[in-house]
Design an enzyme around this catalytic site. Structure first.
Site, PDB file in Angstrom:
ATOM      1  N   ASP A  17      -2.927   2.774  -5.476  1.00 12.65           N
ATOM      2  CA  ASP A  17      -2.038   2.602  -4.617  1.00 12.65           C
ATOM      3  C   ASP A  17      -1.714   1.294  -3.903  1.00 12.65           C
ATOM      4  O   ASP A  17      -0.976   1.070  -2.763  1.00 12.65           O
ATOM      5  CB  ASP A  17      -2.203   3.710  -3.568  1.00 12.65           C
ATOM      6  N   GLU A  18      -2.719   0.306  -4.403  1.00 15.11           N
ATOM      7  CA  GLU A  18      -2.389  -1.146  -3.653  1.00 15.11           C
ATOM      8  C   GLU A  18      -2.148  -2.122  -4.735  1.00 15.11           C
ATOM      9  O   GLU A  18      -2.634  -1.915  -5.817  1.00 15.11           O
ATOM     10  CB  GLU A  18      -3.601  -1.375  -3.010  1.00 15.11           C
ATOM     11  N   TYR A  27      -1.073  10.178  -3.512  1.00 15.80           N
ATOM     12  CA  TYR A  27      -1.255  11.298  -4.500  1.00 15.80           C
ATOM     13  C   TYR A  27      -0.221  12.365  -3.939  1.00 15.80           C
ATOM     14  O   TYR A  27       0.638  13.047  -4.710  1.00 15.80           O
ATOM     15  CB  TYR A  27      -2.660  12.234  -4.369  1.00 15.80           C
ATOM     16  N   ASP A  80       0.728  -1.117  -0.088  1.00 14.33           N
ATOM     17  CA  ASP A  80       0.071  -0.026  -0.141  1.00 14.33           C
ATOM     18  C   ASP A  80       0.886   1.158   0.064  1.00 14.33           C
ATOM     19  O   ASP A  80       1.511   1.615   1.082  1.00 14.33           O
ATOM     20  CB  ASP A  80      -1.076   0.050   1.302  1.00 14.33           C
TER      21      ASP A  80
END
Length: 573
Positions: A163-164, A76, A71
Site C-alpha cells: 500500500d505504499e 485491503y 499511502d
C-alpha cells in the site's frame, strides 16, 4: 537511512558540565551510564567525535530533491470496496484467521481498529461486514498496478509493501519550473495543495536560495494529480506526504489522514521531527525503541542530544550513524525501482497441527499459493526452505531447513507435478526437524523460494543442449563411423576407449549413415562417450522419421541404452 541537511551543530552542543568532568572510555559498555542523563553527559575524546559527525551532517542532496510518499488508505478494505461499491459507506472488516487485520473508516468510527480479534470487533460493531482476506492474490495484483500507474509520473518509484509508494518527482518539477519560466508565470503566486506543516512558535529562517519552497509547491500539485488519478482509475483514496527526502515524506503522509496530503518545507523539518516520539520514525523498530526507553529516551529531540560516539557504544556503527542522521532529518537514500526479490515465501499459522497428514495438507496449500508467483525474473529458484514453529509454552522459536530445488522441477510446467515435487522435499525436511514417531504440535508452516537465477540449473537441461551452436533445425547427412571413432574419449572406464576392437565389433553398423542436426557442435560430439553418442544418434534418427525428413537413416539400431533414464528428455522437444 533517514536524513536532512542541517549544519551548525557540533557535539559540544550536547554535553553539559566543565572540562574537568570525568572522561569515560566509550568503548567499554560497563562505563556507560544507564539513564538519559548519564548518556548525555558522557565526555568524548575529541578525536572520536568531530570528523565523523561533521561528515554525517553533510547531505549529498541538500534540498534539491522532491519526494512524494503515497499511502493507500485501508488498502485491503478499499480493494474490496472498489469491487463492490455498495460496501463503501458500510462498516467493513478484512479477516485473516480470527483477526480483523484492517477495516474501513466507517468501521473505525465504530471502534473496529486494526489487528483486533473478530469476536471483539463484532461486539463493538454487530453489523460489521466481514470479508476473508487470506488470499492475497487480488491485493497483490492491484498493488503492482498502482505502482505501474505512478511510473507515468517518474521512473523512480519504490514500492514498499502493498500500500505504499515513494516517487521521486525532482526531474518532473524541474521541467515544470522551466515551462513556467518560459511562460513568464508568477511563481510566487503558486499555492500549496493540501496542508503545509508550519510551526508558528519557531522563528523561520529566510527563504532558501535553492528554491526548495517553490519545488515543494509544485510537488504538492503533482501529488494531488497522482492521488486524483488513483481514485479515477482504481477507485482508491490515498494520503500523501511531500518533502525533500524519503524519511520526511513518509512522516508527512501520516499527519493528515485519510485522503489528504501534507507538505513539509526543509526549514520546518527539525520542528516536525522534534515533536515526534521515536516509535513514529521508520527504521526505529520495537527492539531499538525498547532499548532507548530503558534509559529514558522516548522522543526524537531527546535522541538528538546523544553524541555519535555514545551511540556507537550501544549499536553497530551503521545503525549508530543512521540514528544520528535520522533525528536530524538527514536521508540521502535514493528512490530506486524495486529489483528482483531475494525470496518469495508464504506462511500460515494455526493453533495446532499434530499429524503428518494434516501437515501435508497445510504445506501443500502453501505451495499451491506460492507457485503462481514464480514469474517476472523469479521463475528459477535454486533453493527452497521450510520454516516451522513448534508449540512450546516457553517460547515460539522459528526453525528452518532448506535444500536445492531438483532438476525435475524445471522439466515440467504442470503446477500439480511441480507442487508434488516440492511437497515431497518439504515433508522430507519436516521429518528431519521433528520426530514423527512421537507426538508433536506445530503452530506455523512457511515455504520460501530463494536464490533466483536467470536460467534453470544446467543439470536440468537436455543432453543436446550442451552441443547446440544455434537455433537451426536443419539436418546433415553424417557418416556415423566418423562420429563414433573421431578423437579419443577421455573416460576412466576403458569400455569407452575408441579401440580397433570397437570398430571391428560394430563395423557393420558404423558403415551406415545417420542424420544429425546442423546446430550440433561435431567437435564436442566427437568427445562424448560411445554410449552417449549412440543415445543421441538413435534419438535424432527417431525424430527425423517422425518428422518425415528425407535422409539415409540406418534401419538397424542397437537396443537403446539406459542413459535416458539419467537425462530426462535428452534432446526431445
Amino acid at each position: 537511512m533517514e536524513q536532512f541537511d542541517y549544519s551548525g551543530i557540533c557535539s559540544s552542543d550536547y554535553m553539559d558540565g566543565d572540562e574537568d568532568e570525568k572522561t569515560f572510555n566509550v568503548n567499554n559498555d560497563d562505563d556507560v551510564g544507564n539513564s538519559l542523563a548519564d548518556w548525555a553527559t558522557i565526555k568524548i575524546q575529541p578525536e572520536m567525535e568531530n570528523e565523523d559527525e561533521k561528515q554525517l551532517l553533510k547531505s549529498r542532496y541538500g534540498h534539491r530533491r522532491t519526494i512524494v510518499h503515497l499511502d493507500i488508505d485501508c488498502f485491503y478494505a478499499q480493494v474490496e470496496m472498489a469491487k463492490n461499491e455498495s460496501l463503501r459507506n458500510k462498516p467493513l472488516g478484512i479477516r485473516q484467521k480470527n483477526i480483523i487485520v484492517t477495516s474501513n473508516y466507517p468501521a473505525r468510527q465504530r471502534g473496529v481498529g486494526k489487528l483486533i480479534p473478530l469476536t471483539e470487533a463484532l461486539e463493538k460493531c454487530p453489523d460489521l461486514i466481514v470479508i476473508s482476506g487470506e488470499d492475497l492474490t487480488e491485493y497483490r495484483k492491484v498493488s503492482f498496478k498502482v505502482t505501474d500507474y505512478l511510473k507515468n509520473f517518474s521512473p523512480k518509484v519504490h514500492r514498499l509493501g502493498f500500500d505504499e509508494n515513494y516517487v521521486d518527482v525532482s526531474e518532473l518539477i524541474e521541467l515544470k519550473l522551466k515551462q513556467l519560466h518560459d511562460q513568464n508565470e508568477d511563481l510566487q503566486s503558486l499555492q500549496v495543495v493540501g496542508y503545509l506543516y508550519e510551526n508558528s512558535n519557531t522563528a523561520k529562517m529566510e527563504n532558501c536560495s535553492c528554491n526548495c519552497q517553490q519545488r515543494m509547491v509544485i510537488g504538492s500539485q503533482i501529488a494531488a494529480e497522482m492521488r486524483e488519478g488513483l481514485w479515477n482509475v482504481f477507485r482508491l483514496t490515498s494520503s500523501g506526504g511531500i518533502a525533500h527526502n524519503m524519511l520526511l515524506s513518509k512522516i508527512a503522509s501520516g499527519l493528515h489522514k485519510p485522503n489528504l496530503q501534507t507538505s513539509v518545507n526543509p526549514n520546518d523539518a527539525l520542528d516536525l521531527l522534534h515533536s515526534l516520539e521515536l516509535r513514529k520514525i521508520a527504521g526505529i523498530g520495537s527492539a531499538t525503541n525498547k532499548k532507548f526507553r530503558s534509559v529514558g529516551i522516548t522522543t526524537v529531540k531527546e535522541l538528538s542530544s546523544i553524541p555519535l560516539a555514545v551511540l556507537k557504544t550501544h549499536f553497530s556503527t551503521q545503525q549508530a550513524c543512521m540514528l544520528f542522521q535520522c533525528c536530524r532529518g538527514i536521508d540521502d537514500n535514493d528512490v530506486t525501482t524495486a529489483v528482483k526479490p531475494k525470496s518469495i515465501g508464504v506462511e500460515d499459522s494455526f493453533s495446532r497441527c499434530c499429524t503428518m497428514m494434516a501437515s501435508k495438507k497445510r504445506i501443500s496449500d502453501l505451495i499451491q499459493h506460492l507457485l503462481p508467483r514464480l514469474s517476472d525474473g523469479c521463475e528459477h529458484p535454486q533453493t527452497v526452505k521450510l520454516t516451522i514453529i513448534k508449540h512450546d509454552t516457553s517460547a515460539y522459536k522459528r526453525e528452518s531447513k532448506q535444500c536445492s530445488v531438483p532438476c525435475t522441477f524445471y522439466s515440467t510446467k504442470d503446477l500439480d507435478k511441480r507442487c508434488n515435487i516440492i511437497l515431497d522435499m518439504m515433508l522430507s525436511l519436516l521429518r528431519k526437524m521433528i520426530d514423527t514417531k512421537k507426538p508433536f504440535r506445530l503452530r506455523l508452516f512457511g515455504v520460501t523460494f530463494t536464490n533466483f537465477k536467470d536460467k534453470p540449473p544446467v543439470a536440468s537441461l537436455a543432453i543436446s543442449t550442451y552441443l547446440q551452436q544455434s537455433n537451426s533445425k536443419d539436418y546433415n547427412i553424417i557418416n556415423k563411423k566418423s562420429l563414433m571413432t573421431a578423437g579419443s574419449v577421455v573416460c576412466n572406464d576403458s569400455c569407452y576407449e575408441n579401440s580397433s576392437s570397437h570398430d571391428n565389433k560394430d563395423g557393420q553398423e558404423l558403415q551406415q549413415e545417420d542424420v544429425v542436426p546442423k546446430d550440433i557442435d561435431l567437435e564436442v560430439f566427437s568427445q562424448l562417450p560411445r554410449q552417449m553418442k549412440e543415445e543421441l544418434l538413435n534419438e535424432w534418427g527417431k525424430r527425423n522419421r517422425n518428422n518425415t525428413i528425407p535422409a539415409a537413416v540406418a534401419s538397424k539400431r542397437k537396443k537403446e541404452s539406459t542413459i535416458l533414464h539419467y537425462f530426462s528428455g535428452g534432446g526431445r522437444k
